[in-house]
Design an enzyme around this catalytic site. Sequence first.
Site, PDB file in Angstrom:
ATOM      1  N   HIS A 110      -5.397  -1.234   2.528  1.00 49.99           N
ATOM      2  CA  HIS A 110      -5.110  -1.185   1.098  1.00 49.99           C
ATOM      3  C   HIS A 110      -3.879  -0.335   0.847  1.00 49.99           C
ATOM      4  O   HIS A 110      -3.684   0.698   1.486  1.00 49.99           O
ATOM      5  CB  HIS A 110      -6.309  -0.611   0.334  1.00 49.99           C
ATOM      6  CG  HIS A 110      -6.316  -1.005  -1.098  1.00 49.99           C
ATOM      7  ND1 HIS A 110      -5.622  -0.323  -2.060  1.00 49.99           N
ATOM      8  CD2 HIS A 110      -6.908  -2.054  -1.726  1.00 49.99           C
ATOM      9  CE1 HIS A 110      -5.806  -0.920  -3.232  1.00 49.99           C
ATOM     10  NE2 HIS A 110      -6.584  -1.976  -3.057  1.00 49.99           N
ATOM     11  N   HIS A 111      -3.055  -0.783  -0.105  1.00 45.77           N
ATOM     12  CA  HIS A 111      -1.807  -0.091  -0.402  1.00 45.77           C
ATOM     13  C   HIS A 111      -2.053   1.314  -0.929  1.00 45.77           C
ATOM     14  O   HIS A 111      -1.169   2.174  -0.858  1.00 45.77           O
ATOM     15  CB  HIS A 111      -1.003  -0.912  -1.407  1.00 45.77           C
ATOM     16  CG  HIS A 111       0.468  -0.646  -1.374  1.00 45.77           C
ATOM     17  ND1 HIS A 111       0.986   0.628  -1.402  1.00 45.77           N
ATOM     18  CD2 HIS A 111       1.528  -1.474  -1.301  1.00 45.77           C
ATOM     19  CE1 HIS A 111       2.313   0.555  -1.355  1.00 45.77           C
ATOM     20  NE2 HIS A 111       2.656  -0.710  -1.283  1.00 45.77           N
TER      21      HIS A 111
END
Lengths: 464, 464
Positions: free
Chosen positions: A138-139
């Site tokens: 996930h960013h």
Amino acid sequence: MAMMPVTDSLYLLAESREHPMHVGGLQLFEPPDGAGPDYVSELHRRLVKADDVRPLFRRRPMNPVSSIGQFAWSNDNDLDLEYHVRLSALPRPGRVRELLELTSRLHGTLLDRHRPLWEFTLIEGLQDGRFATYSKVHHSLLDGVSALRLLQSSLSEDPDEQDMRPIWSSQLRDNVAGRRIQPDEEGGALVGLRNAALAIRDIAGLAPTALKVLDDAFREQSAGLAFKVPKSMFNAAITGARRFAAQGWPLDRIKNVRKAVSGATLNDVMLAMCSGALRRYLIELAALPDKPLVAAVPMSLRTDSARTAAEGGNAIGIILCNLATDTEDPVARFTEIRESMRRGKQVYHGLSQLQITALSAIPMAPLAMSMIPGALRVTPPAFNVMISNVPGPHNQLYFDGARMTGIYPLSIPYEGQALNITVTSYAGNLQFGLTGCRRSVPHLQRLLTHLEDSLAELEKALIA
Amino acid sequence: MAMMPVTDSLYLLAESREHPMHVGGLQLFEPPDGAGPDYVSELHRRLVKADDVRPLFRRRPMNPVSSIGQFAWSNDNDLDLEYHVRLSALPRPGRVRELLELTSRLHGTLLDRHRPLWEFTLIEGLQDGRFATYSKVHHSLLDGVSALRLLQSSLSEDPDEQDMRPIWSSQLRDNVAGRRIQPDEEGGALVGLRNAALAIRDIAGLAPTALKVLDDAFREQSAGLAFKVPKSMFNAAITGARRFAAQGWPLDRIKNVRKAVSGATLNDVMLAMCSGALRRYLIELAALPDKPLVAAVPMSLRTDSARTAAEGGNAIGIILCNLATDTEDPVARFTEIRESMRRGKQVYHGLSQLQITALSAIPMAPLAMSMIPGALRVTPPAFNVMISNVPGPHNQLYFDGARMTGIYPLSIPYEGQALNITVTSYAGNLQFGLTGCRRSVPHLQRLLTHLEDSLAELEKALIA
């Protein structure tokens, strides 16, 4: 409990079924000599046992379903490694086409917020005997550059090194330099939209005089470009499913083209390949705008100010590049791109690191705004497509004697930005990863053929 | 534009990352004699070309992201069949274990609301040469019984029939009866929670006197059961990832056990198998409640009222069954289950179809309420686990000469109901499909061993 920076929580807040906010990487490996048919499943068994998971890969959102207020991280002390580390296979005939189809599907599903926000999939069944890994993070945990750096740390230049640790291991060394990765290095590098989100925060704290300087500089860049950004099929609302296409080209071919045009960089040749490919793709679909497409190109820029040099001396700037897709002649197009990039860099000349960041935020602001649920997109697209060049490893890398033959980045299409092109270099190749919304960007894989045709066209025109 | 019934839209409204609202089916097939290694990929190519998609499989929510108000259906006239019809493969060694792992992952991801709400995956790479299909359809389109009936229609009793149509085809005939499926038959049958949602609507329209009758009847059922529902590990908040386990047992073994206990039904033996398995599972995890677990068992009930007979004469009632998991002796447990089921059916005796439906809604109401986002669950669980027996086909069925060797249902775990057991019969076997929340129901596959041990224990005690 660790509160999450606003810039990180933005990626959780903005995420929806239509807008997964994770980055990915596809790596291809050659098994070592003498590897049997169960090599990959044995490797999987070994990796699932590597349960010394570093803190970054134990983090999960404290309240997975919250949609307002700030997010906080909690630690998953009961990590289910068999959930995160998966084994998958390709259907026959096991070509790259089947691999890209599987990767597209894996990249199009949301990460489970009840668990640490990453998945790692080993993929067997390639007809040429290679295997692949697809990693997804996930960013809000890691941006693409940091993820690539971390991945590099999990590989070795030594083909004989054994018993290596996987990327999530707390015992991971930087194998290239032989040193341990420090916790505070995780999530360090910044690029692209993350940069924009940071910059918006920074701009808010700028003095009005500084804003005046930036406004003038931006006018200069816009005036220099002397064109308006057209609407294109890539600047549409997006859905959640993804298409991914990837291929590598020898750096030598790209260097030969660069040498033929004075003052050109490898990045300019890469942009010219993209431009030609996009032009061909849009013509096929009868969707080429009259005006040239504009790319947002994040660039590492050296700054002249002593103050920023003391701070590290490097900053990421967003350059708006005229892709000249309205120009048929490949050499004229290439020249125009080179010129546009040169002018873009000039605008940044003499600015401080903060000013560079702030100036870069201006074209990114509508995109960052579109991530906030319910925010209206009142402005036209500031650019048509993001094209990033992320520096990759120079030398051949190995994992437990398996040679990595390729590494391809998967990025995030955003609302109004249905296509992302990210390239990275590795061991004498320039590797393209194209990530698109499945609905808005049909037949994405055709862009690969067009990239090759576009490079061949430049070679034919420029090299005797 | 077609407005959606409230009962259907409930499944869209209640859906979240943690609560996917689709049902699934896993089928196993033997390829026909002489099938080559590319049989499955060739089948996939043929199926992707079957683009005569019936209206039900073209429907998608008009506004995919709406979360308030009533949903409406729109038609997808630009259906991307390659998205819906997928080809996948198992990693080595390709055992049933790898198949169940893949199926668990496929069942744990959300359907894309921008597209018609179904997926169909062909799976190759089983070591015994078989192949599998996993189909997934949103509960707002079809419930499990209707899905199974539709699937049956896509199969043939004739091993020599060729060029058969897939389940989504508008040219699908009921191959068993040789007739065309009528559009109004789609989505006809109702069971389980869908029944409850319908019943809640129906209750709202009942006269107070009718409610009094029901209240008395429910008291009778509760009094007859003479126990309270304990809290168990299955009655917890759930997450989005799933575990699926499946296995079949010969009906002959189950019939032999039934014969040994007077008045018992096949369903009673099935419940006794589940009870013994759950008891062993919970003991292993040191989580067996002192009080016996209670199962909600949907049953088809014949009603005596002439009015309902004219309407079709059948109704689905929910029976609360004492699973007697506090009893160690398998025969005593079996007898108690048989007695509990008999009493439960008696309560329904003489009630009208509407009354049966309404009475069944009472234990289901807290579950239906828990589906509404933000609704507080103020009541304790009305039962611990739902166990459904869905009638399946009696005879061997084929698709284009490929013999179906097994069919296993995948159902929906709900908030507070982390495990669902659904069984179906097919060609001399009783097939169990166990669907659980991955976090709340660890080591779900152990229940398969426990089911076998539980059956063997009954055989040993009852059959000389």
